[in-house]
Structures are given as C-alpha cells and as structure tokens.
Write a protein that holds these residues in place. Structure first.
Motif, PDB file in Angstrom:
ATOM      1  N   TYR A  34      14.039   5.412  -2.173  1.00  0.00           N
ATOM      2  CA  TYR A  34      13.743   4.090  -1.600  1.00  0.00           C
ATOM      3  C   TYR A  34      14.855   3.705  -0.609  1.00  0.00           C
ATOM      4  N   GLN A  35      16.099   3.813  -1.068  1.00  0.00           N
ATOM      5  CA  GLN A  35      17.224   3.418  -0.208  1.00  0.00           C
ATOM      6  C   GLN A  35      17.295   4.282   1.047  1.00  0.00           C
ATOM      7  N   GLU A  36      17.041   5.576   0.876  1.00  0.00           N
ATOM      8  CA  GLU A  36      17.063   6.481   2.038  1.00  0.00           C
ATOM      9  C   GLU A  36      16.007   6.050   3.068  1.00  0.00           C
ATOM     10  N   GLY A  37      14.815   5.680   2.571  1.00  0.00           N
ATOM     11  CA  GLY A  37      13.760   5.213   3.472  1.00  0.00           C
ATOM     12  C   GLY A  37      14.153   3.928   4.178  1.00  0.00           C
ATOM     13  N   LEU A  38      14.750   2.991   3.454  1.00  0.00           N
ATOM     14  CA  LEU A  38      15.192   1.731   4.066  1.00  0.00           C
ATOM     15  C   LEU A  38      16.279   1.982   5.095  1.00  0.00           C
ATOM     16  N   ASP A  39      17.177   2.912   4.801  1.00  0.00           N
ATOM     17  CA  ASP A  39      18.268   3.223   5.733  1.00  0.00           C
ATOM     18  C   ASP A  39      17.746   3.765   7.068  1.00  0.00           C
ATOM     19  N   GLY A  40      16.546   4.374   7.042  1.00  0.00           N
ATOM     20  CA  GLY A  40      15.960   4.894   8.272  1.00  0.00           C
ATOM     21  C   GLY A  40      15.553   3.786   9.232  1.00  0.00           C
ATOM     22  N   GLY A  41      15.392   2.577   8.732  1.00  0.00           N
ATOM     23  CA  GLY A  41      15.157   1.419   9.603  1.00  0.00           C
ATOM     24  C   GLY A  41      13.710   1.181  10.001  1.00  0.00           C
ATOM     25  N   LEU A  42      12.796   2.076   9.635  1.00  0.00           N
ATOM     26  CA  LEU A  42      11.408   1.934  10.078  1.00  0.00           C
ATOM     27  C   LEU A  42      10.445   1.575   8.951  1.00  0.00           C
ATOM     28  N   ALA A  43      10.972   1.506   7.722  1.00  0.00           N
ATOM     29  CA  ALA A  43      10.054   1.386   6.586  1.00  0.00           C
ATOM     30  C   ALA A  43       9.762  -0.050   6.190  1.00  0.00           C
ATOM     31  N   SER A  44      10.718  -0.961   6.368  1.00  0.00           N
ATOM     32  CA  SER A  44      10.585  -2.276   5.739  1.00  0.00           C
ATOM     33  C   SER A  44      11.546  -3.272   6.366  1.00  0.00           C
ATOM     34  N   PHE A  45      11.288  -4.554   6.147  1.00  0.00           N
ATOM     35  CA  PHE A  45      12.269  -5.576   6.514  1.00  0.00           C
ATOM     36  C   PHE A  45      13.478  -5.535   5.578  1.00  0.00           C
ATOM     37  N   GLU A  46      13.247  -5.011   4.376  1.00  0.00           N
ATOM     38  CA  GLU A  46      14.353  -4.952   3.425  1.00  0.00           C
ATOM     39  C   GLU A  46      15.379  -3.930   3.895  1.00  0.00           C
ATOM     40  N   THR A  47      16.622  -4.147   3.509  1.00  0.00           N
ATOM     41  CA  THR A  47      17.661  -3.171   3.835  1.00  0.00           C
ATOM     42  C   THR A  47      18.295  -2.593   2.575  1.00  0.00           C
ATOM     43  N   GLN A  48      18.049  -3.252   1.441  1.00  0.00           N
ATOM     44  CA  GLN A  48      18.687  -2.850   0.184  1.00  0.00           C
ATOM     45  C   GLN A  48      17.615  -2.634  -0.880  1.00  0.00           C
ATOM     46  N   ALA A  49      17.570  -1.438  -1.433  1.00  0.00           N
ATOM     47  CA  ALA A  49      16.612  -1.191  -2.524  1.00  0.00           C
ATOM     48  C   ALA A  49      16.967  -2.072  -3.724  1.00  0.00           C
ATOM     49  N   PRO A  50      15.955  -2.517  -4.458  1.00  0.00           N
ATOM     50  CA  PRO A  50      16.236  -3.360  -5.629  1.00  0.00           C
ATOM     51  C   PRO A  50      16.805  -2.525  -6.769  1.00  0.00           C
ATOM     52  N   ALA A  97      -1.062  -2.516   3.449  1.00  0.00           N
ATOM     53  CA  ALA A  97       0.341  -2.208   3.741  1.00  0.00           C
ATOM     54  C   ALA A  97       0.707  -2.849   5.070  1.00  0.00           C
ATOM     55  N   ALA A  98       1.946  -3.261   5.178  1.00  0.00           N
ATOM     56  CA  ALA A  98       2.482  -3.766   6.436  1.00  0.00           C
ATOM     57  C   ALA A  98       3.391  -2.674   6.994  1.00  0.00           C
ATOM     58  N   VAL A  99       3.079  -2.244   8.221  1.00  0.00           N
ATOM     59  CA  VAL A  99       3.778  -1.080   8.791  1.00  0.00           C
ATOM     60  C   VAL A  99       4.318  -1.451  10.171  1.00  0.00           C
ATOM     61  N   PHE A 100       5.580  -1.147  10.424  1.00  0.00           N
ATOM     62  CA  PHE A 100       6.121  -1.348  11.769  1.00  0.00           C
ATOM     63  C   PHE A 100       5.364  -0.438  12.754  1.00  0.00           C
ATOM     64  N   PRO A 101       5.034  -0.946  13.960  1.00  0.00           N
ATOM     65  CA  PRO A 101       4.319  -0.121  14.941  1.00  0.00           C
ATOM     66  C   PRO A 101       5.072   1.159  15.299  1.00  0.00           C
ATOM     67  N   GLU A 102       6.398   1.125  15.140  1.00  0.00           N
ATOM     68  CA  GLU A 102       7.213   2.310  15.491  1.00  0.00           C
ATOM     69  C   GLU A 102       7.167   3.386  14.413  1.00  0.00           C
ATOM     70  N   ASN A 103       6.607   3.070  13.251  1.00  0.00           N
ATOM     71  CA  ASN A 103       6.621   4.016  12.127  1.00  0.00           C
ATOM     72  C   ASN A 103       5.421   4.969  12.235  1.00  0.00           C
ATOM     73  N   THR A 104       5.537   5.901  13.193  1.00  0.00           N
ATOM     74  CA  THR A 104       4.388   6.755  13.521  1.00  0.00           C
ATOM     75  C   THR A 104       3.967   7.639  12.344  1.00  0.00           C
ATOM     76  N   SER A 105       4.929   8.090  11.536  1.00  0.00           N
ATOM     77  CA  SER A 105       4.532   8.961  10.423  1.00  0.00           C
ATOM     78  C   SER A 105       3.752   8.167   9.378  1.00  0.00           C
ATOM     79  N   VAL A 155       5.060   3.487  -0.178  1.00  0.00           N
ATOM     80  CA  VAL A 155       5.101   4.946  -0.337  1.00  0.00           C
ATOM     81  C   VAL A 155       6.347   5.469   0.367  1.00  0.00           C
ATOM     82  N   TYR A 156       7.142   6.211  -0.360  1.00  0.00           N
ATOM     83  CA  TYR A 156       8.412   6.720   0.164  1.00  0.00           C
ATOM     84  C   TYR A 156       8.579   8.173  -0.234  1.00  0.00           C
ATOM     85  N   VAL A 157       8.897   9.003   0.760  1.00  0.00           N
ATOM     86  CA  VAL A 157       9.143  10.429   0.522  1.00  0.00           C
ATOM     87  C   VAL A 157      10.573  10.723   0.983  1.00  0.00           C
TER      88      VAL A 157
END
Ligand SMILES: CC(C)(COP(=O)(O)OP(=O)(O)OC[C@H]1O[C@@H](n2cnc3c(N)ncnc32)[C@H](O)[C@@H]1OP(=O)(O)O)[C@@H](O)C(=O)NCCC(=O)NCCS
Length: 160
Positions: A15-31, A112-120, A79-81
């Motif tokens: 989760y944290q790795e996905g957030l660190d990528g900057g494209l997954a969520s408004f959140e920056t810190q995994a709970p 799901a809410a997805v940033f337009p830049e999150n092509t994958s 969903v996070y890989v």
C-alpha cells in the motif's frame, strides 16, 4: 487475505509503495492495520501470492460507499500490486477474484476514483469491464495541487 502478521505487513507495505508512486491516491500515508481493518469489508479482501515463494504480490479490498441501505450493493475498491510484480497479470487476477466474490454476495456496483495519469490502473479497470462515469474536476489537493479524478464503475451484468 489472512489476518496474520505476514499478510498484514506485506499488504501495508505494498500500500505504502503504491502511495509513494504518487499516482494511486490522494493519501500519502498508508493506515495502520486497525484503520485498514475497520474501513474494509472482511468478506471481500484478497491477496495474490507467488506460487513459489508464497510472498504477497498484491491485494484488493472494498469499502462501503454509504451507510444508507439502498446503497448496500455499491462499494469502492482499492487494488495495489507491489512494483516488482506489476505488468504480469496480478492486478487482473485480483480484480477477477473480487468481482466473483462481490457478485456472489449480491453487490452490484464496484467503483473507483482514478487519477487520469494512472494509465496502468485505467487499463486494468477497462479490461475488467469498468467504464468512466465522468471527470471530477479539481476535486481535492495532493501535495497542495488540485487534481482531477475519473470516477469509474462496473455495474454487474449478472444482478437484476
Ligand atoms: C494499477 C495496478 C494495480 C495494475 O496491476 P498490474 O498487476 O500491474 O496489472 P496487470 O498486469 O494485471 O494488467 C491488467 C491490464 O492492464 C494493462 N496494463 C497494466 N499496466 C499497464 C501500463 N502501464 N500501460 C498500459 N497497460 C497496462 C495490461 O496490459 C492488462 O490489460 P490486458 O488484460 O488487456 O492485457 C498496479 O500498477 C499498481 O498497483 N499500481 C500502483 C497502485 C495503484 O495505482 N493502484 C490503483 C489505484 S486506483
């Protein structure tokens, strides 16, 4: 998803790795696990594991979108890989497991809410039968910058 130390720590670190990528969520810190556990329905959580090492490669989970009874069949998923496992069908397998699980439980819409830049993520969701409902313009800020998100949904064709 098992409620044990190994799965919990892998899920939160992916989760944290996905957030660190900057494209997954408004959140920056995994709970922490307590908040994760409280927010997501226990019946529809899945991890993908490596068949050889048994390592957790990714996860999917859903949260209710409303407390109103009429919306009981509408949930929002995450969903996070892990970065090392992306692009080889893990996300697709997780979405297939999730869709089967929620459909069997009578849940009719995934969103799901997805940033337009999150092509994958957009490619993954399109492949899983989601459509773009609309663009929510400048809906919130990430790191101080207003961002759009696309609202995606999949209405089950199997539930009347
Ligand atoms: C989005 C994410 C879950 C996708 O998982 P994944 O395991 O890499 O995806 P898959 O390998 O299963 O690919 C699924 C589909 O998307 C396509 N796809 C995946 N990544 C892609 C990319 N970068 N560009 C174009 N298409 C891509 C695949 O080709 C496949 O389509 P197909 O079935 O038509 O061939 C993963 O990249 C991730 O965890 N990202 C960080 C967290 C995140 O953004 N989560 C989503 C929040 S909305």
């Amino acid at each position: 998803m098992k409620d044990d130390e190994a799965d919990i720590s892998a899920v939160l670190s992916i989760y944290q790795e996905g957030l660190d990528g900057g494209l997954a969520s408004f959140e920056t810190q995994a709970p922490d696990w307590e908040r994760f556990d409280a927010a997501h329905l226990p019946a529809h959580r899945f991890v993908a594991v490596d068949v050889v090492s048994d390592a957790v490669l990714g996860w999917v989970a859903v949260a209710p979108i409303s407390a109103r009874a009429v919306y009981a069949g509408v949930v929002e998923h995450s969903v996070y890989v892990g970065a090392a496992a992306r692009g080889r069908g893990v996300g697709k397998a997780l979405m297939a497991a999730l869709i089967e699980s929620v459909t069997a439980a009578g849940i009719w819409t995934l969103q799901a809410a997805v940033f337009p830049e999150n092509t994958s993520s957009l490619a993954l969701h399109r492949a899983a039968g989601f459509r773009v409902v609309g663009v929510r313009e400048r809906i919130a800020r990430r790191d101080g910058v207003w961002r759009d998100v696309l609202l995606l949904e999949r209405r089950s064709p199997e539930i009347d």
